[in-house]
Design a protein around this motif. Structure first.
Motif, PDB file in Angstrom:
ATOM      1  N   LEU A 204       0.833  -1.203   0.000  1.00 55.27           N
ATOM      2  CA  LEU A 204       0.000   0.000   0.000  1.00 55.27           C
ATOM      3  C   LEU A 204       0.868   1.253   0.000  1.00 55.27           C
ATOM      4  CD1 LEU A 204      -2.782   1.331   0.156  1.00 55.27           C
ATOM      5  CD2 LEU A 204      -2.683   1.092   2.649  1.00 55.27           C
ATOM      6  N   CYS A 205       1.935   1.253   0.804  1.00 60.74           N
ATOM      7  CA  CYS A 205       2.843   2.405   0.826  1.00 60.74           C
ATOM      8  C   CYS A 205       3.499   2.615  -0.533  1.00 60.74           C
ATOM      9  CB  CYS A 205       3.909   2.208   1.899  1.00 60.74           C
ATOM     10  SG  CYS A 205       3.300   2.353   3.594  1.00 60.74           S
ATOM     11  N   ALA A 206       3.822   1.530  -1.196  1.00 62.69           N
ATOM     12  CA  ALA A 206       4.422   1.633  -2.533  1.00 62.69           C
ATOM     13  C   ALA A 206       3.434   2.239  -3.520  1.00 62.69           C
ATOM     14  CB  ALA A 206       4.863   0.252  -3.009  1.00 62.69           C
ATOM     15  N   ARG A 207       2.167   1.875  -3.386  1.00 63.79           N
ATOM     16  CA  ARG A 207       1.132   2.437  -4.264  1.00 63.79           C
ATOM     17  C   ARG A 207       0.940   3.931  -3.988  1.00 63.79           C
ATOM     18  NH1 ARG A 207      -2.944  -1.461  -6.492  1.00 63.79           N
ATOM     19  NH2 ARG A 207      -2.085  -3.546  -6.215  1.00 63.79           N
ATOM     20  N   VAL A 208       0.999   4.317  -2.712  1.00 69.36           N
ATOM     21  CA  VAL A 208       0.897   5.736  -2.353  1.00 69.36           C
ATOM     22  C   VAL A 208       2.037   6.513  -2.995  1.00 69.36           C
ATOM     23  CG1 VAL A 208       1.117   7.391  -0.450  1.00 69.36           C
ATOM     24  CG2 VAL A 208      -0.361   5.383  -0.196  1.00 69.36           C
ATOM     25  N   LYS A 209       3.246   5.984  -2.871  1.00 71.76           N
ATOM     26  CA  LYS A 209       4.423   6.643  -3.454  1.00 71.76           C
ATOM     27  C   LYS A 209       4.270   6.798  -4.958  1.00 71.76           C
ATOM     28  CE  LYS A 209       9.470   6.320  -3.581  1.00 71.76           C
ATOM     29  NZ  LYS A 209      10.662   5.528  -3.123  1.00 71.76           N
ATOM     30  N   SER A 210       3.783   5.733  -5.607  1.00 68.78           N
ATOM     31  CA  SER A 210       3.604   5.767  -7.059  1.00 68.78           C
ATOM     32  C   SER A 210       2.568   6.812  -7.465  1.00 68.78           C
ATOM     33  CB  SER A 210       3.176   4.391  -7.551  1.00 68.78           C
ATOM     34  OG  SER A 210       2.894   4.415  -8.937  1.00 68.78           O
ATOM     35  N   GLN A 211       1.447   6.869  -6.738  1.00 63.08           N
ATOM     36  CA  GLN A 211       0.389   7.823  -7.065  1.00 63.08           C
ATOM     37  C   GLN A 211       0.862   9.264  -6.883  1.00 63.08           C
ATOM     38  OE1 GLN A 211      -2.551   7.427  -8.435  1.00 63.08           O
ATOM     39  NE2 GLN A 211      -2.456   5.189  -8.524  1.00 63.08           N
ATOM     40  N   ILE A 212       1.580   9.534  -5.795  1.00 64.06           N
ATOM     41  CA  ILE A 212       2.070  10.897  -5.547  1.00 64.06           C
ATOM     42  C   ILE A 212       3.099  11.283  -6.598  1.00 64.06           C
ATOM     43  CG2 ILE A 212       3.422  12.331  -3.965  1.00 64.06           C
ATOM     44  CD1 ILE A 212       2.027  10.956  -1.644  1.00 64.06           C
TER      45      ILE A 212
END
Length: 229
Positions: free
Chosen positions: A108-116
């Protein structure tokens, strides 16, 4: 540091996500239903949202539809349902990604980083930039100047600070007290009239029609905002 809003009615899940995001140096704002999430969106500049779908008072879909009226901030839906139809519905209602419970917090943190990263790269927010613009209004924080349709706008130091604060918080409604405390660097006390006078003077310099302003909008009972055009 980027700001992430986590919204889920399960406080244990919110706390778990918060721990992992803070370990990645994100600022985290927590909400436990859609209505609380909207309140935080009014007050804070959020760069990514993690939103549960099924919640009391206001569900995640209703909150997302409201958010999408004024913001394109990345939004990741959380849901216990894993059917493709649910994922498609979530994306249709304004989500940018969809994660099924239970989930791996590191993923989930990786997805947040990707989206930002995508949001920053494609103009959702300007990272490391001294130029902020909306429509024909351009602010240069290095030169401390404002231009309108290519022509310099002559502002006082206080007027510049106000418009800089509004443009740095594009799309966010700021109260008179927030504007006063940021610009004057002192505690606000009965300051609404002071801010109103300065806003009127700025409008006279940047608005074609001050009665129907294009740039500085008033949100009755709340404050002022400049939106991305």
């Amino acid at each position: 540091m980027y700001n992430v809003l986590v919204c889920d009615d399960d406080k244990a899940i919110v706390r778990s996500i918060e721990i992992y995001l803070k370990a990645d140096s994100y600022n985290v704002f927590c909400a436990y239903d859609g209505a609380e999430a909207l309140e935080i969106m009014q007050r804070e500049k959020i760069h990514c949202i993690i939103m549960d779908i099924m919640m009391p008072r206001m569900d995640g879909v209703s909150a997302t539809l409201k958010i999408r009226e004024s913001s394109n901030v990345p939004l990741i839906f959380l849901s216990a349902k894993s059917e493709d139809t649910d994922k498609i519905a979530g994306l249709t209602f304004g989500g940018d990604d969809y994660v099924t419970k239970p989930f791996n917090p590191l993923e989930l943190c990786a997805r947040v980083k990707s989206q930002i990263r995508r949001y920053v790269s494609f103009g959702g927010v300007a990272e490391e930039s001294h130029i902020i613009s909306t429509g024909g209004l351009v602010l240069d924080t290095k030169a401390r100047s404002v231009t309108l349709d290519g022509e310099e706008v002559r502002l006082t130091a206080t007027e510049y600070k106000i418009i800089e604060y509004l443009m740095q918080n594009m799309g966010r409604t700021l109260s008179s007290n927030q504007i006063y405390e940021s610009v004057w660097n002192e505690k606000a006390f009965s300051t609404e009239k002071t801010v109103t006078v300065h806003i009127r003077r700025i409008r006279e310099k940047i608005e074609f029609d001050t009665k129907n302003p294009k740039y500085i909008k008033v949100v009755w009972g709340i404050g002022y905002k400049i939106e991305k055009i």
